[in-house]
Design an enzyme around this catalytic site. Structure first.
Site, PDB file in Angstrom:
ATOM      1  N   ASP A  42       0.871  -1.172   0.000  1.00 35.24           N
ATOM      2  CA  ASP A  42       0.000   0.000   0.000  1.00 35.24           C
ATOM      3  C   ASP A  42       0.912   1.227   0.000  1.00 35.24           C
ATOM      4  O   ASP A  42       2.130   1.113   0.241  1.00 35.24           O
ATOM      5  CB  ASP A  42      -0.931   0.003   1.219  1.00 35.24           C
ATOM      6  CG  ASP A  42      -2.010   1.078   1.113  1.00 35.24           C
ATOM      7  OD1 ASP A  42      -2.474   1.341  -0.017  1.00 35.24           O
ATOM      8  OD2 ASP A  42      -2.382   1.661   2.147  1.00 35.24           O
ATOM      9  N   GLU A  44       1.036   5.705   0.928  1.00 39.69           N
ATOM     10  CA  GLU A  44       0.442   6.964   1.366  1.00 39.69           C
ATOM     11  C   GLU A  44       1.179   8.067   0.635  1.00 39.69           C
ATOM     12  O   GLU A  44       2.413   8.033   0.530  1.00 39.69           O
ATOM     13  CB  GLU A  44       0.570   7.151   2.880  1.00 39.69           C
ATOM     14  CG  GLU A  44       0.013   6.018   3.726  1.00 39.69           C
ATOM     15  CD  GLU A  44      -1.493   5.826   3.615  1.00 39.69           C
ATOM     16  OE1 GLU A  44      -2.165   6.721   3.061  1.00 39.69           O
ATOM     17  OE2 GLU A  44      -1.997   4.786   4.064  1.00 39.69           O
ATOM     18  N   ASP A  99      -1.984   3.567  -6.317  1.00 41.67           N
ATOM     19  CA  ASP A  99      -0.702   2.996  -5.881  1.00 41.67           C
ATOM     20  C   ASP A  99       0.145   2.607  -7.089  1.00 41.67           C
ATOM     21  O   ASP A  99       1.352   2.854  -7.123  1.00 41.67           O
ATOM     22  CB  ASP A  99      -0.943   1.768  -4.997  1.00 41.67           C
ATOM     23  CG  ASP A  99      -1.820   2.067  -3.799  1.00 41.67           C
ATOM     24  OD1 ASP A  99      -1.469   2.976  -3.031  1.00 41.67           O
ATOM     25  OD2 ASP A  99      -2.861   1.411  -3.646  1.00 41.67           O
ATOM     26  N   TYR A 165      -2.232   3.053  11.776  1.00 39.29           N
ATOM     27  CA  TYR A 165      -3.217   3.112  10.690  1.00 39.29           C
ATOM     28  C   TYR A 165      -2.595   2.618   9.376  1.00 39.29           C
ATOM     29  O   TYR A 165      -3.193   1.803   8.654  1.00 39.29           O
ATOM     30  CB  TYR A 165      -3.710   4.552  10.534  1.00 39.29           C
ATOM     31  CG  TYR A 165      -4.599   4.798   9.333  1.00 39.29           C
ATOM     32  CD1 TYR A 165      -5.980   4.681   9.417  1.00 39.29           C
ATOM     33  CD2 TYR A 165      -4.048   5.164   8.094  1.00 39.29           C
ATOM     34  CE1 TYR A 165      -6.794   4.917   8.319  1.00 39.29           C
ATOM     35  CE2 TYR A 165      -4.850   5.392   6.993  1.00 39.29           C
ATOM     36  CZ  TYR A 165      -6.219   5.270   7.111  1.00 39.29           C
ATOM     37  OH  TYR A 165      -7.020   5.495   6.017  1.00 39.29           O
ATOM     38  N   ASP A 169      -3.304  -1.024   7.056  1.00 35.61           N
ATOM     39  CA  ASP A 169      -3.744  -1.008   5.657  1.00 35.61           C
ATOM     40  C   ASP A 169      -3.207  -2.189   4.863  1.00 35.61           C
ATOM     41  O   ASP A 169      -3.716  -2.498   3.782  1.00 35.61           O
ATOM     42  CB  ASP A 169      -3.324   0.302   4.979  1.00 35.61           C
ATOM     43  CG  ASP A 169      -4.361   1.390   5.142  1.00 35.61           C
ATOM     44  OD1 ASP A 169      -5.457   1.108   5.668  1.00 35.61           O
ATOM     45  OD2 ASP A 169      -4.088   2.544   4.743  1.00 35.61           O
TER      46      ASP A 169
END
Length: 388
Positions: A42, A44, A99, A165, A169
């Site tokens: 994943d 961010e 992504d 968090y 994910d």
């Protein structure tokens, strides 16, 4: 894939994720991941004031731990590129479109093979375009906090809440993947899902970096004369190049609405350009002469390289046939217990109708593959029999 993944173990590991902040550590862990059948991924990132996404974090989960790779510290991503190319390691993401775009921008590579748990959920009838939180709750009865969704992922240090968090994910993706793969296999849909994810990979590759076909998205001006379409083509291509050079969003250079207003009004000087709706004075000062230049040379551009026509919207006469074909698809989707939106998309029907030649139709590429036998052939046969 025989290895079983324990989501409770990874859930606990997400409370203390492993940070990877230097090249040597990345090499060590990538070497370990090369030996696994599966890893979860994943990202961010921030993408507010830039054309390209700014990476803030890359998350990985294996069979034991969750990892946070720091793009602000890592300089050499060659080990990740090698991992992405390894055909024996399945890379699992959820709703991986953005992504994948980030990976392609950072590495010039995409993770192959690739499994998307959102795509699989659509095939399994769990729901279309399911968010990660909803998918985890549906499949594992685990409720996740959404509190860090809009966090600043470029700040350092990240808060413990952000770290937890981000790690969560990826913590549930391995077991979700295995659960979905078993169900897809039992339902004979494994190849269907594989084709869809391959299509996602193909769509991620930047096939028009110079923006020369971007103008064809403006179907509302399909009937403009060639000179104006050439102006639109050249302006949108210029905007695409400038956005990439300056690394700013398209609307910072020229909003779509302003672009169309320029083409419709065709200003001759800066004063007239400044009266265009939704254009800022700074844009006129910075780029006004360039914009007017493309309008001035549009006739020569159209003559030297005639623009491909913009597809006109389908005539209203197709409204009833479209309803009939959509109803067929909904019925088939219910029979298969898959999301109707994944079986047949609006653009597929449009493409099918646009194949008409002297009253005959053919299947477009988007209705080939697994869709051909499932719904494509039936749609084609029905369409040939309808009175339009």
């Amino acid at each position: 894939m025989t290895q079983a993944y324990n989501w409770q173990l990874l859930e606990a590991a997400a409370e203390q994720p492993v940070w990877i902040t230097d090249d040597a550590t990345l090499v060590r862990y990538c070497n370990e991941w090369q030996k696994l059948p599966l890893i979860a991924l994943d990202t961010e990132f921030i993408r507010v004031d830039t054309f390209y996404p700014v990476p803030g974090l890359i998350q990985v989960a294996d069979d034991r731990r969750c990892y946070l790779i720091d793009p602000l510290k890592i300089e050499n991503y060659a080990p990740m590129v090698q991992l992405f190319r390894n055909p024996s390691v399945l890379k699992v993401l959820h709703a991986g479109n953005e992504d994948l775009e980030l990976f392609f921008y950072m590495f010039g590579e995409l993770p192959v093979p690739f499994f998307d748990t959102q795509v699989a959920a659509g095939f399994l009838g769990w729901g279309f375009s399911m968010g990660y939180q909803r998918l985890v709750e549906y499949a594992l009865d685990v409720r996740l906090d959404k509190g860090e969704t809009t966090s600043d992922w470029l700040q350092r240090p990240l808060t413990p809440s952000q770290e937890h968090y981000a790690a969560l994910d990826v913590a549930y993706l391995p077991v979700l993947c295995q659960q979905q793969m078993a169900e897809l296999d039992a339902r004979g849909m494994t190849e269907w899902a594989r084709e869809e994810t391959a299509l996602l990979l193909e769509q991620t590759r930047d096939s028009d970096p110079d923006g020369v076909t971007y103008y064809q998205r403006f179907s509302q001006v399909w009937n403009l004369p060639a000179e104006k379409i050439a102006g639109l083509r050249d302006l949108t291509a210029w905007r695409e190049r400038i956005c990439r050079q300056r690394d700013v969003p398209r609307n910072r250079v020229l909003r779509n609405h302003a672009l169309l207003d320029i083409i419709n009004k065709w200003p001759k000087d800066l004063q007239a350009l400044s009266r265009v709706e939704d254009i800022r004075p700074q844009q006129v000062r910075q780029d006004g002469e360039v914009i007017l230049g493309y309008l001035k040379t549009a006739p020569q551009s159209a003559a030297a390289k005639p623009p491909e026509p913009i597809q006109r919207p389908l005539s209203f006469k197709w409204n009833k046939p479209l309803k009939v074909l959509k109803a067929m698809a909904r019925s088939k989707a219910e029979e298969l217990n898959i999301a109707p939106e994944i079986l047949l998309r609006k653009k597929d029907l449009d493409a099918l109708i646009r194949t008409e030649h002297q009253g005959q139709f053919s299947l477009p590429p988007s209705l080939s593959g697994w869709r051909k036998a499932v719904i494509g052939d039936a749609l084609l046969e029905k369409l040939q029999s309808l009175e339009v």
